[in-house]
Design a protein around this motif. Structure first.
Motif, short mmCIF file in Angstrom:
data_model
loop_
_atom_site.label_atom_id
_atom_site.label_comp_id
_atom_site.label_asym_id
_atom_site.label_seq_id
_atom_site.Cartn_x
_atom_site.Cartn_y
_atom_site.Cartn_z
N VAL A 1 22.21 40.38 35.89
CA VAL A 1 21.83 40.57 37.31
C VAL A 1 21.91 41.80 38.21
N GLY A 2 22.61 43.10 38.61
CA GLY A 2 22.27 44.11 38.41
C GLY A 2 23.50 44.32 39.92
N VAL A 3 24.63 43.54 39.45
CA VAL A 3 25.43 43.87 40.17
C VAL A 3 26.21 45.45 40.17
N PRO A 4 26.08 46.46 40.56
CA PRO A 4 27.14 48.12 40.44
C PRO A 4 28.49 47.75 40.07
N GLU A 5 28.95 48.27 38.55
CA GLU A 5 29.64 48.19 38.21
C GLU A 5 30.91 47.95 39.16
N ASP A 6 31.18 49.11 40.24
CA ASP A 6 31.93 49.22 41.19
C ASP A 6 32.80 48.13 41.59
N MET A 7 31.59 47.05 42.11
CA MET A 7 31.76 45.92 42.75
C MET A 7 31.84 45.09 41.37
N GLN A 8 32.26 44.86 40.03
CA GLN A 8 31.76 43.60 39.86
C GLN A 8 33.71 43.22 39.76
N ALA A 9 34.19 43.79 39.89
CA ALA A 9 36.18 43.41 39.35
C ALA A 9 36.36 42.20 40.76
N GLN A 10 36.13 43.41 41.82
CA GLN A 10 36.42 42.24 42.84
C GLN A 10 35.63 40.94 42.96
N LEU A 11 34.67 41.20 42.54
CA LEU A 11 33.41 39.69 42.93
C LEU A 11 34.14 38.78 41.45
N VAL A 12 34.42 39.99 40.49
CA VAL A 12 34.58 38.26 39.23
C VAL A 12 36.58 38.07 39.50
N ASP A 13 37.31 38.44 40.38
CA ASP A 13 38.79 38.18 40.86
C ASP A 13 38.79 37.21 41.63
N ALA A 14 37.49 37.67 42.55
CA ALA A 14 37.32 36.86 43.62
C ALA A 14 37.41 35.25 43.58
N LEU A 15 36.24 35.06 42.33
CA LEU A 15 35.95 33.92 41.67
C LEU A 15 37.02 33.25 40.79
N LEU A 16 37.86 34.50 40.41
CA LEU A 16 39.01 33.25 39.80
C LEU A 16 40.15 33.41 40.42
N ASP A 17 40.03 33.72 41.58
CA ASP A 17 41.61 33.29 42.27
C ASP A 17 41.04 31.97 43.28
N TRP A 18 39.55 32.00 43.61
CA TRP A 18 39.32 30.89 44.16
C TRP A 18 39.09 29.38 43.02
N ARG A 19 39.43 29.47 42.68
CA ARG A 19 38.83 28.92 41.38
C ARG A 19 40.86 28.00 40.98
N ASP A 20 41.24 29.17 40.40
CA ASP A 20 42.58 29.29 39.58
C ASP A 20 43.83 27.91 40.64
N LYS A 21 44.38 27.59 40.16
CA LYS A 21 45.86 26.32 41.27
C LYS A 21 47.32 27.34 41.38
#
Length: 198
Positions: free
Chosen positions: A64-84
């Protein structure tokens, strides 16, 4: 939107148990008060936010066009949101971060309950949530969409990383868009399962 559900029910009755209901768009139905349009999509073409790996989420964001330098932050934030746990990933966010920005909600530390919940995750503003919404689900049993069922632009962009399975999930997203003659607009998402009454 009620007219959209009624129209969807009529089309589903016409199609019966058609296993090829992978993506169908219905020409807008024009009514006295406005118009309504429908799109059906097999959930197997979508990325499941609760099951997706870091790689699958990175593919989605890149698609969806998210710049590569922002992808890791978004992925880690989502994984932190849903992990136990409450351990913060390298680029992630846990309860202390959300408290520091005055957000009334802490990370769920479990599966997301709705697609709208994505807007509470650090870095996911409304524009990004709107861009990924047609590409995500919480209801399929697959981590990442299949090439056969994924939206065409995403399937082309990620053709080397998406699985190629053609079996259907049997779960469908129904997108309803309505516009009244006075210009007011509304949208809704319904999730349909085999044998479900609507």
């Amino acid at each position: 939107l009620q007219a959209g559900l009624t129209l969807a029910k009529w089309h589903l009755l016409q199609w019966g148990a058609d296993p090829a209901l992978e993506l169908r768009s219905i020409e807008p139905l024009h009514l006295t008060a406005g118009s309504v349009s429908l799109t059906f999509r097999d959930a197997k073409g979508l990325t499941n936010l609760n099951l997706a790996s870091a790689a699958a989420l990175t593919d989605l964001l890149g698609g969806v066009g998210v710049p590569e330098d922002m992808q890791a932050q978004l992925v880690d934030a989502l994984l932190d949101w849903r992990d136990k746990d409450s351990l913060v990933r390298l680029n992630g966010a846990e309860e202390n971060f959300y408290r520091s920005i005055g957000q009334p909600s802490s990370p769920r530390n479990g599966p997301l309950k709705s697609l709208d919940e994505l807007g509470w995750v650090a870095g996911f503003d409304q524009d990004l949530v709107d861009r990924v919404r047609p590409l995500i689900t919480l209801y399929s049993t697959f981590e990442q969409g299949s090439q056969h069922y994924a939206p065409e632009f995403l399937a082309q962009q990620l053709k080397n990383s998406l699985p190629t399975s053609r079996s259907t999930s049997g779960i469908y997203h129904l997108y309803i868009k309505a516009q009244l003659s006075n210009g007011a607009k509304g949208e809704a998402l319904a999730v349909l399962r085999p044998g479900q009454k609507i």
